[in-house]
Scaffold this active site. Sequence first.
Site, PDB file in Angstrom:
ATOM      1  N   GLY A  12      -7.274  -5.539 -15.256  1.00  0.00           N
ATOM      2  CA  GLY A  12      -6.117  -6.343 -15.641  1.00  0.00           C
ATOM      3  C   GLY A  12      -5.792  -6.290 -17.123  1.00  0.00           C
ATOM      4  O   GLY A  12      -5.116  -7.172 -17.631  1.00  0.00           O
ATOM      5  N   SER A  13      -6.226  -5.219 -17.815  1.00  0.00           N
ATOM      6  CA  SER A  13      -5.950  -5.194 -19.258  1.00  0.00           C
ATOM      7  C   SER A  13      -4.458  -4.969 -19.538  1.00  0.00           C
ATOM      8  O   SER A  13      -3.923  -5.524 -20.503  1.00  0.00           O
ATOM      9  CB  SER A  13      -6.810  -4.138 -19.964  1.00  0.00           C
ATOM     10  OG  SER A  13      -6.388  -2.847 -19.662  1.00  0.00           O
ATOM     11  N   LYS A  65      -9.188  -2.034   7.694  1.00  0.00           N
ATOM     12  CA  LYS A  65      -8.234  -1.915   6.591  1.00  0.00           C
ATOM     13  C   LYS A  65      -6.840  -2.112   7.181  1.00  0.00           C
ATOM     14  O   LYS A  65      -6.514  -1.507   8.204  1.00  0.00           O
ATOM     15  CB  LYS A  65      -8.364  -0.522   5.967  1.00  0.00           C
ATOM     16  CG  LYS A  65      -7.509  -0.345   4.740  1.00  0.00           C
ATOM     17  CD  LYS A  65      -7.884   0.878   3.932  1.00  0.00           C
ATOM     18  CE  LYS A  65      -6.999   0.953   2.702  1.00  0.00           C
ATOM     19  NZ  LYS A  65      -7.341   1.977   1.778  1.00  0.00           N
ATOM     20  N   ARG A  94      -2.700   1.108  -4.740  1.00  0.00           N
ATOM     21  CA  ARG A  94      -2.305   1.466  -3.375  1.00  0.00           C
ATOM     22  C   ARG A  94      -0.868   1.969  -3.397  1.00  0.00           C
ATOM     23  O   ARG A  94       0.023   1.307  -3.951  1.00  0.00           O
ATOM     24  CB  ARG A  94      -2.447   0.281  -2.426  1.00  0.00           C
ATOM     25  CG  ARG A  94      -2.331   0.740  -0.970  1.00  0.00           C
ATOM     26  CD  ARG A  94      -2.723  -0.281   0.060  1.00  0.00           C
ATOM     27  NE  ARG A  94      -3.001   0.395   1.337  1.00  0.00           N
ATOM     28  CZ  ARG A  94      -3.166  -0.215   2.490  1.00  0.00           C
ATOM     29  NH1 ARG A  94      -3.109  -1.518   2.553  1.00  0.00           N
ATOM     30  NH2 ARG A  94      -3.409   0.478   3.584  1.00  0.00           N
ATOM     31  N   ASN A 116       5.907   1.661 -13.049  1.00  0.00           N
ATOM     32  CA  ASN A 116       4.459   1.914 -13.016  1.00  0.00           C
ATOM     33  C   ASN A 116       4.021   2.554 -14.323  1.00  0.00           C
ATOM     34  O   ASN A 116       4.802   3.247 -14.986  1.00  0.00           O
ATOM     35  CB  ASN A 116       4.138   2.868 -11.855  1.00  0.00           C
ATOM     36  CG  ASN A 116       2.652   3.120 -11.705  1.00  0.00           C
ATOM     37  OD1 ASN A 116       1.836   2.207 -11.815  1.00  0.00           O
ATOM     38  ND2 ASN A 116       2.274   4.363 -11.452  1.00  0.00           N
ATOM     39  N   HIS A 118       0.996   5.206 -15.630  1.00  0.00           N
ATOM     40  CA  HIS A 118      -0.012   6.137 -15.112  1.00  0.00           C
ATOM     41  C   HIS A 118      -0.755   6.788 -16.284  1.00  0.00           C
ATOM     42  O   HIS A 118      -0.124   7.217 -17.261  1.00  0.00           O
ATOM     43  CB  HIS A 118       0.637   7.211 -14.233  1.00  0.00           C
ATOM     44  CG  HIS A 118      -0.377   8.147 -13.671  1.00  0.00           C
ATOM     45  ND1 HIS A 118      -1.149   7.815 -12.576  1.00  0.00           N
ATOM     46  CD2 HIS A 118      -0.789   9.368 -14.074  1.00  0.00           C
ATOM     47  CE1 HIS A 118      -1.992   8.802 -12.339  1.00  0.00           C
ATOM     48  NE2 HIS A 118      -1.797   9.755 -13.226  1.00  0.00           N
TER      49      HIS A 118
HETATM   50  C1  GAR Z   1      -4.852   1.949 -16.180  1.00  0.00           C
HETATM   51  O1  GAR Z   1      -5.421   3.044 -16.862  1.00  0.00           O
HETATM   52  C2  GAR Z   1      -3.605   2.399 -15.427  1.00  0.00           C
HETATM   53  O2  GAR Z   1      -2.845   3.345 -16.135  1.00  0.00           O
HETATM   54  C3  GAR Z   1      -4.217   2.988 -14.188  1.00  0.00           C
HETATM   55  O3  GAR Z   1      -5.227   2.080 -13.829  1.00  0.00           O
HETATM   56  C4  GAR Z   1      -5.745   1.485 -15.024  1.00  0.00           C
HETATM   57  C5  GAR Z   1      -5.705  -0.016 -14.865  1.00  0.00           C
HETATM   58  O4  GAR Z   1      -6.339  -0.634 -15.941  1.00  0.00           O
HETATM   59  N1  GAR Z   1      -3.240   3.162 -13.147  1.00  0.00           N
HETATM   60  C6  GAR Z   1      -3.253   4.202 -12.312  1.00  0.00           C
HETATM   61  O5  GAR Z   1      -4.123   5.062 -12.315  1.00  0.00           O
HETATM   62  C7  GAR Z   1      -2.104   4.246 -11.327  1.00  0.00           C
HETATM   63  N2  GAR Z   1      -2.056   5.474 -10.638  1.00  0.00           N
HETATM   64  P1  GAR Z   1      -6.149  -2.207 -16.185  1.00  0.00           P
HETATM   65  O6  GAR Z   1      -6.511  -2.902 -14.871  1.00  0.00           O
HETATM   66  O7  GAR Z   1      -7.138  -2.514 -17.262  1.00  0.00           O
HETATM   67  O8  GAR Z   1      -4.720  -2.448 -16.577  1.00  0.00           O
END
Ligand code: GAR
Length: 221
Positions: A12-13, A65, A94, A116, A118
Amino acid sequence: MTSIVVFASGVGSNFRAICEAIREKKLAARVEALVCNLPGAGAPSVAKEFGIRCFEIPERTPDRKWLRAEHEGLILGALSEIRFDWIVLAGYMRLLSSGFVKRFTDAERGCARIVNIHPSLLPAFSGVAGYAQALHYGAKVTGVTVHLVGDGLDDGPIVAQRAIEIRDDDTIETLMERGLAVEHGLYVETLGKLFAGAWRIEGAEHARRPRIVFGAEVARG
Ligand code: GAR
């Protein structure tokens, strides 16, 4: 004021960065709710800290699931009484169905109001663990992409990208730490521009992947 719902599966950062930016008035938005699909994720405690309503909707029970459509039905049910303008994915792991994405499509813009972030320079290293993929591949540069959500995996018009140099002594941990810091800054900045509304989609007719172009002079083509 733009109202948003954040979807998260992880620490959740990014969600925290958005909440802090709103609190510090660096982002004009209001978080109406968090949706979290993974039990044990850190994001719900961030929601609690900021007094944000949280829907924990696990994608599996101990026995099974949920099918994607079933799980999305539960999410839509939870959100049915909430009014919001955008869904902001912040580490939501997801894939959303095309039916779900269509439901949030802005007919005038021709794209979904779902955004989003990525951890790679798409189209490279889509899917999971973007930083680890880039490091293991031996890339010298990777980065971060903010994009509107399309039909496929990590698909949809690119809104913003920022490069990150991969150092020779980087580990997954050091690269991820630098990457997340870039994500937090880029996401807040880009969401602010998106919510301000002065943008349009360019290249939808001829490019393999359209992109978002900002600027008052190109608002609404
Ligand atoms: C982040 O690096 C985000 O870019 C990635 O998950 C992490 C979540 O970190 N998202 C993906 O890979 C989406 N395909 P967080 O929970 O600390 O925000």
